[in-house]
Design an enzyme around this catalytic site. Sequence first.
Site, PDB file in Angstrom:
ATOM      1  N   CYS A  56       0.867  -1.177   0.000  1.00 24.46           N
ATOM      2  CA  CYS A  56       0.000   0.000   0.000  1.00 24.46           C
ATOM      3  C   CYS A  56       0.906   1.231   0.000  1.00 24.46           C
ATOM      4  O   CYS A  56       2.103   1.123  -0.260  1.00 24.46           O
ATOM      5  CB  CYS A  56      -0.973  -0.007   1.180  1.00 24.46           C
ATOM      6  SG  CYS A  56      -0.242   0.273   2.807  1.00 24.46           S
ATOM      7  N   ASN A  66       2.401   1.578   4.287  1.00 26.46           N
ATOM      8  CA  ASN A  66       2.685   0.336   5.005  1.00 26.46           C
ATOM      9  C   ASN A  66       2.389   0.469   6.503  1.00 26.46           C
ATOM     10  O   ASN A  66       3.083  -0.100   7.340  1.00 26.46           O
ATOM     11  CB  ASN A  66       4.123  -0.111   4.761  1.00 26.46           C
ATOM     12  CG  ASN A  66       4.405  -1.552   5.178  1.00 26.46           C
ATOM     13  OD1 ASN A  66       5.505  -1.861   5.606  1.00 26.46           O
ATOM     14  ND2 ASN A  66       3.431  -2.435   5.072  1.00 26.46           N
ATOM     15  N   CYS A  92      -1.323   0.787   7.344  1.00 29.03           N
ATOM     16  CA  CYS A  92      -2.740   0.422   7.481  1.00 29.03           C
ATOM     17  C   CYS A  92      -3.088  -0.822   6.665  1.00 29.03           C
ATOM     18  O   CYS A  92      -3.207  -1.914   7.198  1.00 29.03           O
ATOM     19  CB  CYS A  92      -3.651   1.581   7.070  1.00 29.03           C
ATOM     20  SG  CYS A  92      -3.684   2.963   8.236  1.00 29.03           S
ATOM     21  N   ARG A  93      -3.256  -0.637   5.369  1.00 24.65           N
ATOM     22  CA  ARG A  93      -3.794  -1.711   4.529  1.00 24.65           C
ATOM     23  C   ARG A  93      -2.845  -2.895   4.349  1.00 24.65           C
ATOM     24  O   ARG A  93      -3.239  -4.047   4.549  1.00 24.65           O
ATOM     25  CB  ARG A  93      -4.209  -1.160   3.164  1.00 24.65           C
ATOM     26  CG  ARG A  93      -5.319  -0.130   3.260  1.00 24.65           C
ATOM     27  CD  ARG A  93      -5.591   0.542   1.939  1.00 24.65           C
ATOM     28  NE  ARG A  93      -4.461   1.379   1.547  1.00 24.65           N
ATOM     29  CZ  ARG A  93      -4.342   1.981   0.369  1.00 24.65           C
ATOM     30  NH1 ARG A  93      -5.271   1.809  -0.562  1.00 24.65           N
ATOM     31  NH2 ARG A  93      -3.305   2.736   0.102  1.00 24.65           N
ATOM     32  N   SER A  94      -1.605  -2.635   3.941  1.00 27.09           N
ATOM     33  CA  SER A  94      -0.722  -3.772   3.659  1.00 27.09           C
ATOM     34  C   SER A  94      -0.289  -4.541   4.910  1.00 27.09           C
ATOM     35  O   SER A  94      -0.234  -5.776   4.854  1.00 27.09           O
ATOM     36  CB  SER A  94       0.475  -3.351   2.800  1.00 27.09           C
ATOM     37  OG  SER A  94       1.233  -2.341   3.399  1.00 27.09           O
ATOM     38  N   ASP A 148      -8.312   3.459   1.757  1.00 29.07           N
ATOM     39  CA  ASP A 148      -7.281   3.755   2.741  1.00 29.07           C
ATOM     40  C   ASP A 148      -7.912   4.309   4.013  1.00 29.07           C
ATOM     41  O   ASP A 148      -8.381   5.453   4.045  1.00 29.07           O
ATOM     42  CB  ASP A 148      -6.274   4.749   2.168  1.00 29.07           C
ATOM     43  CG  ASP A 148      -5.033   4.888   3.029  1.00 29.07           C
ATOM     44  OD1 ASP A 148      -5.072   4.517   4.220  1.00 29.07           O
ATOM     45  OD2 ASP A 148      -4.020   5.377   2.512  1.00 29.07           O
TER      46      ASP A 148
END
Length: 152
Positions: free
Chosen positions: A9, A12, A14-16, A124
């Site tokens: 993401c 690095n 939150c999402r990934s 996000d």
Amino acid sequence: MTQCILFVCLGNICRSPTAEGVFRALAEESGLEVEVDSAGTSDWHVGDPPYGPMQLAAKGRGYDLSALRARQASARDFTDFDLICVMDEKNRSTMEALRPAGNKTPVQLFLDHAEGTGPREVPDPYYTRDFETPITLIEAASRGLIAQLLRQ
């Protein structure tokens, strides 16, 4: 053969890292042997743990992200991983710009592995402030990719 998968993401935090933690947990439950990591296309948060509210939301769903630390994606990731799963099209385009000449490692939208129709990008939560929806989407994509890998 153990698959090596990288989740990417922007920052690095939150999402990934959530994808890394969720995928690792669900893969372990399914008996799939896989190595996973996560990275960001930016260097803004290198060395930082996942964003606090994201960690809390993930913990509430049974996923512990506390040991993870942000790192920036690099060209080397194309040789270290068998598959790179990105959270949105901007991440894909940034990763493609890092691709070494001649490298064939697939870079795919992670949500393309979720069954059914729905969004193609993981929103996000750093900006939307909705931390639950990304986890739900990441769980669906994780289950789909795990099922695909188990069939191979």
